[in-house]
Design a protein around this motif. Structure first.
Motif, short mmCIF file in Angstrom:
data_model
loop_
_atom_site.label_atom_id
_atom_site.label_comp_id
_atom_site.label_asym_id
_atom_site.label_seq_id
_atom_site.Cartn_x
_atom_site.Cartn_y
_atom_site.Cartn_z
N GLY A 298 9.82 19.72 -55.15
CA GLY A 298 9.14 19.93 -53.88
C GLY A 298 8.02 18.95 -53.63
O GLY A 298 7.75 18.57 -52.48
N ARG B 134 15.98 21.18 -46.72
CA ARG B 134 15.23 20.81 -47.94
C ARG B 134 15.32 21.94 -48.97
O ARG B 134 15.41 21.70 -50.16
CB ARG B 134 13.77 20.51 -47.58
CG ARG B 134 13.64 19.20 -46.86
CD ARG B 134 12.32 18.52 -47.24
NE ARG B 134 12.39 17.12 -46.91
CZ ARG B 134 11.89 16.60 -45.80
NH1 ARG B 134 11.30 17.37 -44.92
NH2 ARG B 134 11.98 15.31 -45.57
N TRP C 10 16.51 21.60 -52.80
CA TRP C 10 15.68 22.07 -53.91
C TRP C 10 16.44 23.07 -54.75
O TRP C 10 16.43 23.02 -55.97
CB TRP C 10 14.40 22.72 -53.38
CG TRP C 10 13.47 21.79 -52.71
CD1 TRP C 10 13.69 20.49 -52.41
CD2 TRP C 10 12.17 22.11 -52.25
NE1 TRP C 10 12.59 19.98 -51.78
CE2 TRP C 10 11.63 20.95 -51.67
CE3 TRP C 10 11.38 23.26 -52.25
CZ2 TRP C 10 10.37 20.90 -51.11
CZ3 TRP C 10 10.12 23.21 -51.71
CH2 TRP C 10 9.62 22.05 -51.14
N PHE D 89 9.13 30.48 -50.16
CA PHE D 89 9.33 29.31 -49.30
C PHE D 89 9.38 29.72 -47.82
O PHE D 89 8.73 29.14 -46.96
CB PHE D 89 10.64 28.63 -49.71
CG PHE D 89 10.93 27.33 -49.01
CD1 PHE D 89 10.54 26.13 -49.58
CD2 PHE D 89 11.60 27.30 -47.81
CE1 PHE D 89 10.82 24.93 -48.96
CE2 PHE D 89 11.88 26.10 -47.18
CZ PHE D 89 11.48 24.92 -47.75
#
Lengths: 693, 299
Positions: free
Chosen positions: A312, A322, A326, A374
């Protein structure tokens, strides 16, 4: 056939046998504590130019309650615990020991006690021996023995706790490498994972400046022996008095109690594991194959989260794409780690995918936790309390109305840190919603929001304060800000919870009472309550206090005030004052006396000379008095209520009028330092030192 | 008496000992034979109380042995890899065992060290493998226990020392009723020392019998008949028959006198009753129950 001596394996004999068998550990322990205590003391005492205060500080730093030697104690416990069970890792040794006519639990407890003695005996001999030497030599440490005693007790507790934790994780394994690795990992597991948790929250929960951080910080120590031992510690220096020692013991108590609980729980677990552990597991990786999935999950989840964080930092941003990248990287790296660990446990690469389900569970957990944080699934970042649960709020501003009028962006200024208390809850909550959203948009969604970062505190109906980080956008509704700043309940003088008297200092914006970590508080006294007492008792003195009376030391509390600058009728300039609360004040004295602080003054008959020094325009002037009559007058002054008493922890400053007493007995380092205040200075001293009235 | 009742022990998925039942009578030398991995060491470690059986139980003089110091005071286990403390000397080990075993005989220990030529002040790590085994045996003999469990102890001992060990065991059996249990993969090593032998294979016990009984029940006769060899020997159970030219070798299951009575009906050029070796007895007995024992006993 009956035994001719049924008590042949008595305690002393078994200990003697164990000492003989563990000679290397015993010798190393003696050497460590020999070089630490007597040799370390010698080196300090032999230092050229070291003054008494420095020596006391240095000696205390490894002899007393604030000793750094706990590192050796924790390391000793770790090594002795591993060594104590290492025989379980060798079939040859298992055959040898387990065929002996000794009860297993007796062997377990004998090794346990022996490990403790290997640490304790040299520690006690060298620490107390050095203490006695210091005391006999008159090196200004009257409480040295008690200090060492406290240190020993606390370190003993640390030792047995680290020992118990290490033993538990060592017993889960079957070879020395696994034992060292697993014990080490789980000794530091909680601090590492809480650090990871903090890091995750800092990265992804942008509006929470302290809440989760504080929670993780607390957790980090709770299950960690060294964390519990060290949790109370601050930076202390100077001589240890009885009051200080009592205070420190009280302060350390919660951590020590947690360690005691950890010790008891882990010792019981260790005893259970030892009983259940099969001797044939000597040499394998893990002695309890059933726990492998649990170990894997415990290791893989934080490992994958850490991977996610590292990735990250390379790929910033909060988009779903993203997240997928990840997550994939996390899972791949986690899978590789899983296979390596499995191959190690099984001793064969072909078993790399054994118990793959455990990896899948870990991956789901890691990705789930990562995704929840997140995407802020639980709405933590955007949380604003309901209107009926709060009674007001505070937000910090550095420029008051001018800021909004001029629409200028100001950076946070620590020197002036005013707070605005608002009871119009709807407006403060609206500000919170706007401010939190703006911050989330800027930090997570890469929005180019111009604004001013600050903090907002929601004051709940139960007085609980929750502080969030906000970004007040530059284009915020001006009416909202006007309403907030012109709130009828608007008072610029108070920060909630402290209840200081706003009339104390004209135009006070914010006052607060800070305490050094070493403030001498009695049990049950909370800082604000104590502060209020002092504030109430010494209002007059404080009102009369001038800036040049402020000294950093010789105080038991500091009253930090931000006051309107003199001669500024507009009230737009502020000065910050740190006003000391001295013992010399009558009621402070009474308070301190009640709390058993040392209020004694020197006996003039015991004094050989008195040196008084004074900084006059940054130049120090000193005079030494040996005349008994003058000494008597000086000590009378010292006994008065208008003087500053020397108290622990203070640093030598150059603002007061210092009195250095040399005793009649031949102890060059044995001095007692005071500072005069107001009328406590005898006239002849005032003349000699050219002190202005 | 050591009573092993339906004992099983597995290491994860590997079955080391499976449903073994044995009785080791006092005053006998019990030999445990089997190949590597047959379960001998596991069984001895179970008897010594080092391991806990997964199933069944082991009673020594009627009491369970695991974690029972009172029972263990009467058992000494000599591992196939004897352990001595790092840097220790024989005198150090004597001190250790003396504290633990109430009947440890220190005078005898000193004497035996001298007899075996072991320097009590020398570091054990400087001893040869054979010397370390000798020391282990001396420790075991001097411990004064009723049971002495020896795991492959005779390996690494030279013939002289092996003979000395036999005489030591014999002496102790006679004097104080010692019951040695010897495990070995080599049947020949146990033949002249054991009274009773148990054969382990793949964790199970194939055979357990007194050697004397085994030998008494089997007779080996070598002979050359004057005429034709008879097609059968009436009244005798022929276990094996081998003919090389005119030389016939019979092994029959019977007493010596019965066999002699049957063979006396024939006329011979040459006739002799031979002693069966333990190895031969084992081969015959195990073959009789369907195992090709040569494979795993004699290699």
């Amino acid at each position: 056939m009956t035994s001719k001596n049924s008590s042949s394996d008595n305690f002393l004999k078994s200990q003697a046998r164990l000492f003989g068998r563990r000679m290397a550990c015993t010798v190393i322990s003696f050497l460590v504590w020999f070089f630490t205590f007597p040799v370390g003391t010698c080196l300090i005492l032999l230092q050229d130019g070291a003054d008494a205060a420095y020596r006391v500080d240095m000696l205390s730093s490894f002899l007393g309650f604030r000793s750094w030697t706990f590192v050796f104690t924790a390391a000793s416990a770790f090594v002795l615990a591993i060594e104590g069970i290492s025989w379980l890792f060798s079939r040859q040794k298992v055959d040898f020991y387990e065929s002996m006519p000794i009860k297993r639990k007796k062997r377990f407890s004998a090794i346990w006690i022996n490990s403790f003695l290997i640490w304790l005996i040299p520690f006690a001999i060298f620490a107390f021996g050095t203490g006695a030497w210091i005391a006999a030599g008159g090196y200004l440490m009257p409480m040295v023995m008690a200090d060492i005693g406290v240190s020993l007790l606390r370190q003993a507790l640390l030792f047995i706790t680290v020992y118990a934790v290490t033993t538990v994780f060592g017993l889960l394994t079957g070879n020395i490498f696994s034992a060292v690795a697993l014990s080490f990992i789980f000794n530091i597991y909680l601090p590492v994972t809480t650090f990871l948790g903090r890091w995750l929250c800092e990265q992804f929960l942008v509006t929470d400046p302290t809440g989760i951080n504080n929670l993780f910080t607390k957790m980090a120590s709770w299950l960690t022996p060294v964390g519990n031992y060290y949790s109370y510690a601050g930076e202390y220096s100077g001589e240890t008095t009885l009051v200080v020692l009592r205070y420190m013991v009280k302060k350390a108590l919660p951590g020590d109690i947690r360690n005691l609980a950890l010790f008891l729980v882990f010792t019981l677990i260790a005893a259970f594991l030892f009983k259940k552990r099969k001797n044939e597991m000597a040499g394998v990786s893990l002695a309890f194959p059933g726990i492998v999935p649990l170990i894997m999950i415990l290791l893989l989840v934080p490992g994958m989260l850490m991977t996610g964080l590292v990735v990250g930092t390379i790929l910033p941003g909060f988009t779903a794409e993203r997240f997928v990248i990840w997550a994939i990287l996390m899972v791949l790296i986690g899978m590789a780690a899983n296979c390596l660990i499995e191959a190690y446990i099984e001793g064969d690469i072909r078993f790399a995918f054994r118990r793959f389900w455990a990896f899948l569970v870990a991956a789901v957990l890691a990705v789930g936790i990562f995704g929840a944080i997140f995407f802020d699934v639980f709405g933590y970042d955007s949380y604003v309390p309901s209107a009926d649960s709060v009674k007001g709020g505070v937000f910090m501003t550095s420029q008051r109305e001018d800021f909004w009028r001029l629409r200028t962006m100001e950076t946070y200024d620590e020197e002036t840190y005013p707070a605005v208390l608002v009871t119009n809850t709807e407006d403060i909550l609206e500000l919170g919603r706007i401010g939190q959203k703006a911050l989330i948009d800027r930090d997570k969604n890469m929005a180019q929001t111009e604004g001013w970062e600050t903090y907002i505190s929601y004051v709940g109906n139960n007085d609980r304060i929750e502080t969030r980080h906000i970004l007040i956008p530059a284009d915020i509704d001006r009416d909202l800000m006007d309403r907030l700043l012109k709130d009828p309940a608007f008072r610029e003088d108070l920060y909630p919870g402290l209840g200081a008297d706003p009339g104390l200092c004209a135009g006070v914006l914010w006052n607060n009472v800070f305490y050094y970590e070493d403030t001498l508080l009695a049990e049950g006294d909370k800082a604000p309550a104590f502060a209020e007492k002092i504030l109430e008792a010494y209002k007059k003195d404080l009102e009369a206090a001038a800036f040049d009376q402020i000294a950093d030391g010789r105080l038991c509390g500091i009253l930090n005030l931000s006051c309107t600058a003199e001669g500024d009728p507009d009230g737009k300039e502020y000065n910050d004052y740190s006003l000391p609360v001295y013992r010399s004040f009558k009621k402070t004295r009474a308070l301190l006396k009640k709390k058993e602080a040392d209020m004694s003054v020197p006996d003039p008959d015991m004094i050989r000379s008195v040196e008084i020094s004074y900084y006059n325009n940054a130049e120090q002037i000193s005079r030494t008095y040996e005349d008994p009559e003058k000494i008597r007058q000086i000590t009378e002054g010292l006994a008065g209520t208008d003087m500053y008493y020397d108290i622990p922890f203070e640093s030598r400053d150059n603002k007061g009028i210092n009195v250095l007493i040399t005793w009649k007995k031949e102890k060059p380092e044995d001095y007692y330092s005071y500072s005069f205040r107001k009328g406590g200075i005898p006239g002849f001293v005032r003349e000699d030192l050219e002190i202005a009235p | 008496m050591i009573d092993i009742q339906n004992v099983s022990k597995s290491y994860e998925k590997i079955r080391a000992v499976h449903d073994v039942s044995l009785t080791l009578e006092d005053g006998q030398v019990f030999g445990l034979v089997g190949t590597n991995g047959a379960g001998k060491s596991t069984l001895l470690r179970l008897i010594a109380g080092i391991l806990v059986p997964d199933q069944g139980q082991i009673l020594v003089d009627g009491e369970p042995v695991y974690d029972n110091p009172a029972v263990r005071e009467n058992i000494f286990f000599i591992s196939d890899e004897p352990y001595f403390f790092p840097g220790s000397r024989a005198v150090d080990m004597k001190k250790w065992y003396k504290d633990l075993y109430p009947f440890f005989d220190t005078d005898r220990f000193d004497k035996l060290l001298k007899d075996f030529g072991l320097d009590p002040r020398r570091r054990i790590r400087t001893y040869s493998k054979g010397m370390r085994r000798q020391l282990a045996v001396i420790c075991g003999i001097c411990a004064g226990t009723r049971y002495l469990l020896c795991d492959e102890t005779t390996d690494g001992l030279d013939p002289v020392m092996r003979q000395a060990l036999k005489s030591l065991l014999g002496g102790d059996m006679e004097e104080r009723g010692l019951t040695p249990v010897l495990a070995s993969h080599n049947l020949r090593e146990l033949e002249d020392i054991c009274d009773h032998v148990g054969l382990l294979h793949q964790g199970g016990i194939l055979l357990s019998q007194d050697i004397a009984d085994m030998k008494l029940g089997l007779q080996k006769i070598q002979c050359v008949f004057t005429g034709e060899a008879p097609a059968e020997l009436p009244g005798l159970e022929v276990v094996s028959h081998e003919a090389r030219g005119r030389l016939h070798t019979y092994v029959v299951r019977s007493g010596r006198e019965e066999a002699e009575a049957v063979f006396s009906q024939y006329s011979f050029v040459f006739y002799e009753i031979l002693n069966l070796s333990l190895e031969e007895v084992f081969i015959l007995e195990t073959e009789a129950v369907g195992y090709d024992v040569k494979k795993f006993i004699l290699g």
